[in-house]
Write a protein that holds these residues in place. Structure first.
Motif, PDB file in Angstrom:
ATOM      1  N   LEU A  23       2.859 -23.569  29.040  1.00 54.99           N
ATOM      2  CA  LEU A  23       1.570 -22.937  28.774  1.00 54.99           C
ATOM      3  C   LEU A  23       1.318 -21.960  29.921  1.00 54.99           C
ATOM      4  O   LEU A  23       0.893 -22.349  31.009  1.00 54.99           O
ATOM      5  N   ASP A  24       1.640 -20.691  29.675  1.00 51.16           N
ATOM      6  CA  ASP A  24       1.582 -19.693  30.732  1.00 51.16           C
ATOM      7  C   ASP A  24       1.108 -18.362  30.168  1.00 51.16           C
ATOM      8  O   ASP A  24       0.623 -18.298  29.035  1.00 51.16           O
ATOM      9  N   GLN A  25       1.255 -17.316  30.967  1.00 49.85           N
ATOM     10  CA  GLN A  25       0.783 -15.986  30.573  1.00 49.85           C
ATOM     11  C   GLN A  25       1.382 -15.542  29.240  1.00 49.85           C
ATOM     12  O   GLN A  25       0.717 -14.903  28.431  1.00 49.85           O
ATOM     13  N   LEU A  26       2.618 -15.894  28.983  1.00 48.04           N
ATOM     14  CA  LEU A  26       3.284 -15.464  27.753  1.00 48.04           C
ATOM     15  C   LEU A  26       2.878 -16.280  26.535  1.00 48.04           C
ATOM     16  O   LEU A  26       3.052 -15.826  25.401  1.00 48.04           O
ATOM     17  N   THR A  27       2.334 -17.481  26.743  1.00 47.24           N
ATOM     18  CA  THR A  27       2.058 -18.367  25.607  1.00 47.24           C
ATOM     19  C   THR A  27       0.590 -18.776  25.464  1.00 47.24           C
ATOM     20  O   THR A  27       0.232 -19.425  24.483  1.00 47.24           O
ATOM     21  N   ALA A  28      -0.257 -18.396  26.409  1.00 42.14           N
ATOM     22  CA  ALA A  28      -1.661 -18.818  26.374  1.00 42.14           C
ATOM     23  C   ALA A  28      -2.363 -18.377  25.091  1.00 42.14           C
ATOM     24  O   ALA A  28      -3.218 -19.102  24.563  1.00 42.14           O
ATOM     25  N   ASP A  29      -1.996 -17.204  24.565  1.00 43.32           N
ATOM     26  CA  ASP A  29      -2.620 -16.743  23.319  1.00 43.32           C
ATOM     27  C   ASP A  29      -2.313 -17.662  22.141  1.00 43.32           C
ATOM     28  O   ASP A  29      -3.097 -17.761  21.200  1.00 43.32           O
ATOM     29  N   VAL A  35      -6.633 -23.056  18.795  1.00 39.05           N
ATOM     30  CA  VAL A  35      -8.001 -23.568  18.957  1.00 39.05           C
ATOM     31  C   VAL A  35      -8.944 -22.905  17.965  1.00 39.05           C
ATOM     32  O   VAL A  35      -9.741 -23.580  17.302  1.00 39.05           O
ATOM     33  N   ARG A  36      -8.853 -21.590  17.828  1.00 40.52           N
ATOM     34  CA  ARG A  36      -9.719 -20.898  16.861  1.00 40.52           C
ATOM     35  C   ARG A  36      -9.484 -21.425  15.446  1.00 40.52           C
ATOM     36  O   ARG A  36     -10.431 -21.646  14.697  1.00 40.52           O
ATOM     37  N   ALA A  37      -8.238 -21.643  15.077  1.00 37.78           N
ATOM     38  CA  ALA A  37      -7.927 -22.168  13.744  1.00 37.78           C
ATOM     39  C   ALA A  37      -8.469 -23.585  13.586  1.00 37.78           C
ATOM     40  O   ALA A  37      -9.035 -23.931  12.546  1.00 37.78           O
ATOM     41  N   ALA A  38      -8.316 -24.412  14.610  1.00 37.85           N
ATOM     42  CA  ALA A  38      -8.806 -25.796  14.539  1.00 37.85           C
ATOM     43  C   ALA A  38     -10.325 -25.828  14.428  1.00 37.85           C
ATOM     44  O   ALA A  38     -10.885 -26.675  13.702  1.00 37.85           O
ATOM     45  N   LEU A  39     -11.012 -24.928  15.104  1.00 38.27           N
ATOM     46  CA  LEU A  39     -12.474 -24.905  15.032  1.00 38.27           C
ATOM     47  C   LEU A  39     -12.971 -24.505  13.642  1.00 38.27           C
ATOM     48  O   LEU A  39     -14.092 -24.855  13.267  1.00 38.27           O
ATOM     49  N   GLY A  62      -6.830 -20.882  32.087  1.00 34.68           N
ATOM     50  CA  GLY A  62      -7.839 -19.980  31.527  1.00 34.68           C
ATOM     51  C   GLY A  62      -8.005 -20.162  30.030  1.00 34.68           C
ATOM     52  O   GLY A  62      -9.125 -20.126  29.506  1.00 34.68           O
ATOM     53  N   ALA A  63      -6.906 -20.367  29.333  1.00 27.74           N
ATOM     54  CA  ALA A  63      -6.971 -20.592  27.884  1.00 27.74           C
ATOM     55  C   ALA A  63      -7.691 -21.900  27.573  1.00 27.74           C
ATOM     56  O   ALA A  63      -8.453 -21.988  26.601  1.00 27.74           O
ATOM     57  N   ILE A  64      -7.480 -22.909  28.400  1.00 28.38           N
ATOM     58  CA  ILE A  64      -8.158 -24.193  28.185  1.00 28.38           C
ATOM     59  C   ILE A  64      -9.647 -24.064  28.492  1.00 28.38           C
ATOM     60  O   ILE A  64     -10.487 -24.623  27.771  1.00 28.38           O
ATOM     61  N   VAL A  65      -9.998 -23.304  29.518  1.00 25.49           N
ATOM     62  CA  VAL A  65     -11.419 -23.066  29.810  1.00 25.49           C
ATOM     63  C   VAL A  65     -12.072 -22.303  28.660  1.00 25.49           C
ATOM     64  O   VAL A  65     -13.196 -22.624  28.251  1.00 25.49           O
ATOM     65  N   ALA A  66     -11.377 -21.317  28.109  1.00 21.10           N
ATOM     66  CA  ALA A  66     -11.905 -20.580  26.954  1.00 21.10           C
ATOM     67  C   ALA A  66     -12.107 -21.524  25.769  1.00 21.10           C
ATOM     68  O   ALA A  66     -13.123 -21.448  25.067  1.00 21.10           O
ATOM     69  N   ALA A  67     -11.150 -22.420  25.566  1.00 22.09           N
ATOM     70  CA  ALA A  67     -11.273 -23.393  24.472  1.00 22.09           C
ATOM     71  C   ALA A  67     -12.507 -24.264  24.663  1.00 22.09           C
ATOM     72  O   ALA A  67     -13.228 -24.555  23.702  1.00 22.09           O
ATOM     73  N   PRO A  85       0.056 -36.905  36.127  1.00 21.51           N
ATOM     74  CA  PRO A  85      -0.545 -36.740  37.458  1.00 21.51           C
ATOM     75  C   PRO A  85      -0.424 -35.300  37.981  1.00 21.51           C
ATOM     76  O   PRO A  85      -1.358 -34.782  38.582  1.00 21.51           O
ATOM     77  N   ALA A  86       0.705 -34.651  37.732  1.00 24.48           N
ATOM     78  CA  ALA A  86       0.887 -33.265  38.189  1.00 24.48           C
ATOM     79  C   ALA A  86      -0.081 -32.324  37.466  1.00 24.48           C
ATOM     80  O   ALA A  86      -0.650 -31.406  38.075  1.00 24.48           O
ATOM     81  N   MET A  87      -0.276 -32.544  36.169  1.00 19.81           N
ATOM     82  CA  MET A  87      -1.195 -31.715  35.394  1.00 19.81           C
ATOM     83  C   MET A  87      -2.630 -31.944  35.877  1.00 19.81           C
ATOM     84  O   MET A  87      -3.399 -30.999  36.046  1.00 19.81           O
ATOM     85  N   TYR A  88      -2.985 -33.200  36.118  1.00 13.45           N
ATOM     86  CA  TYR A  88      -4.315 -33.514  36.644  1.00 13.45           C
ATOM     87  C   TYR A  88      -4.535 -32.771  37.962  1.00 13.45           C
ATOM     88  O   TYR A  88      -5.602 -32.209  38.198  1.00 13.45           O
ATOM     89  N   ARG A  89      -3.514 -32.755  38.804  1.00 14.96           N
ATOM     90  CA  ARG A  89      -3.617 -32.088  40.109  1.00 14.96           C
ATOM     91  C   ARG A  89      -3.919 -30.604  39.942  1.00 14.96           C
ATOM     92  O   ARG A  89      -4.695 -30.035  40.693  1.00 14.96           O
ATOM     93  N   ARG A  90      -3.338 -29.956  38.934  1.00 16.38           N
ATOM     94  CA  ARG A  90      -3.622 -28.536  38.682  1.00 16.38           C
ATOM     95  C   ARG A  90      -5.107 -28.338  38.388  1.00 16.38           C
ATOM     96  O   ARG A  90      -5.723 -27.387  38.854  1.00 16.38           O
ATOM     97  N   PHE A  91      -5.672 -29.227  37.566  1.00 13.25           N
ATOM     98  CA  PHE A  91      -7.096 -29.137  37.251  1.00 13.25           C
ATOM     99  C   PHE A  91      -7.938 -29.426  38.492  1.00 13.25           C
ATOM    100  O   PHE A  91      -8.947 -28.767  38.727  1.00 13.25           O
ATOM    101  N   GLN A  92      -7.503 -30.391  39.295  1.00  6.17           N
ATOM    102  CA  GLN A  92      -8.241 -30.772  40.506  1.00  6.17           C
ATOM    103  C   GLN A  92      -8.257 -29.625  41.517  1.00  6.17           C
ATOM    104  O   GLN A  92      -9.312 -29.265  42.043  1.00  6.17           O
ATOM    105  N   VAL A  93      -7.102 -29.029  41.782  1.00  2.27           N
ATOM    106  CA  VAL A  93      -6.988 -27.925  42.739  1.00  2.27           C
ATOM    107  C   VAL A  93      -7.821 -26.729  42.270  1.00  2.27           C
ATOM    108  O   VAL A  93      -8.389 -26.000  43.089  1.00  2.27           O
ATOM    109  N   SER A  94      -7.927 -26.555  40.969  1.00  5.36           N
ATOM    110  CA  SER A  94      -8.692 -25.443  40.406  1.00  5.36           C
ATOM    111  C   SER A  94     -10.188 -25.744  40.321  1.00  5.36           C
ATOM    112  O   SER A  94     -10.962 -24.900  39.881  1.00  5.36           O
ATOM    113  N   GLY A  95     -10.585 -26.963  40.684  1.00  7.78           N
ATOM    114  CA  GLY A  95     -11.996 -27.338  40.626  1.00  7.78           C
ATOM    115  C   GLY A  95     -12.509 -27.571  39.220  1.00  7.78           C
ATOM    116  O   GLY A  95     -13.706 -27.412  38.958  1.00  7.78           O
TER     117      GLY A  95
END
Length: 107
Positions: A23-29, A35-39, A62-67, A85-95
């Motif tokens: 889930l990165d710059q190339l795939t965030a869209d 998410v738009r389809a699911a909504l 950023g895509a998750i925040v937009a969601a 745990p590594a994914m949680y850490r990304r969210f933690q470091v980003s506040g």
């Protein structure tokens, strides 16, 4: 590695999007589109399963925040599932742990 998204059949007002890959710059869209389809299914809870995400950068966050914003606007709650745990850490470091109400995962 591309991002694969699979949206489950709505059940009791809950729709789950399972992500696998990067889930990165190339795939965030792809996540934004899923998410738009699911909504459109008007869920009360939109769950995003991150267990199979192998990499996530700031564009993915950023895509998750937009969601989250879109879910809030639609009267739907966004639930992030199966964070490593590594994914949680990304969210933690980003506040972002408080924004998503993320409990610290067990090791």
């Amino acid at each position: 590695m591309p991002l694969l998204t699979e949206t489950g059949v709505p059940s009791a007002g809950r729709v789950t999007i399972v992500l696998s890959g990067e889930l990165d710059q190339l795939t965030a869209d792809q996540l934004r589109t899923a998410v738009r389809a699911a909504l459109q299914l008007e869920p009360t809870v939109l769950a995003v399963d991150l267990a199979l995400v192998t990499f996530m950068d700031s564009s993915g966050l950023g895509a998750i925040v937009a969601a989250k914003r879109w879910c809030d606007n639609a009267g739907c709650s966004l639930s992030l599932q199966a964070l490593t745990p590594a994914m949680y850490r990304r969210f933690q470091v980003s506040g972002l742990t408080d924004l998503f109400g993320l409990p610290e995962p067990s090791a």
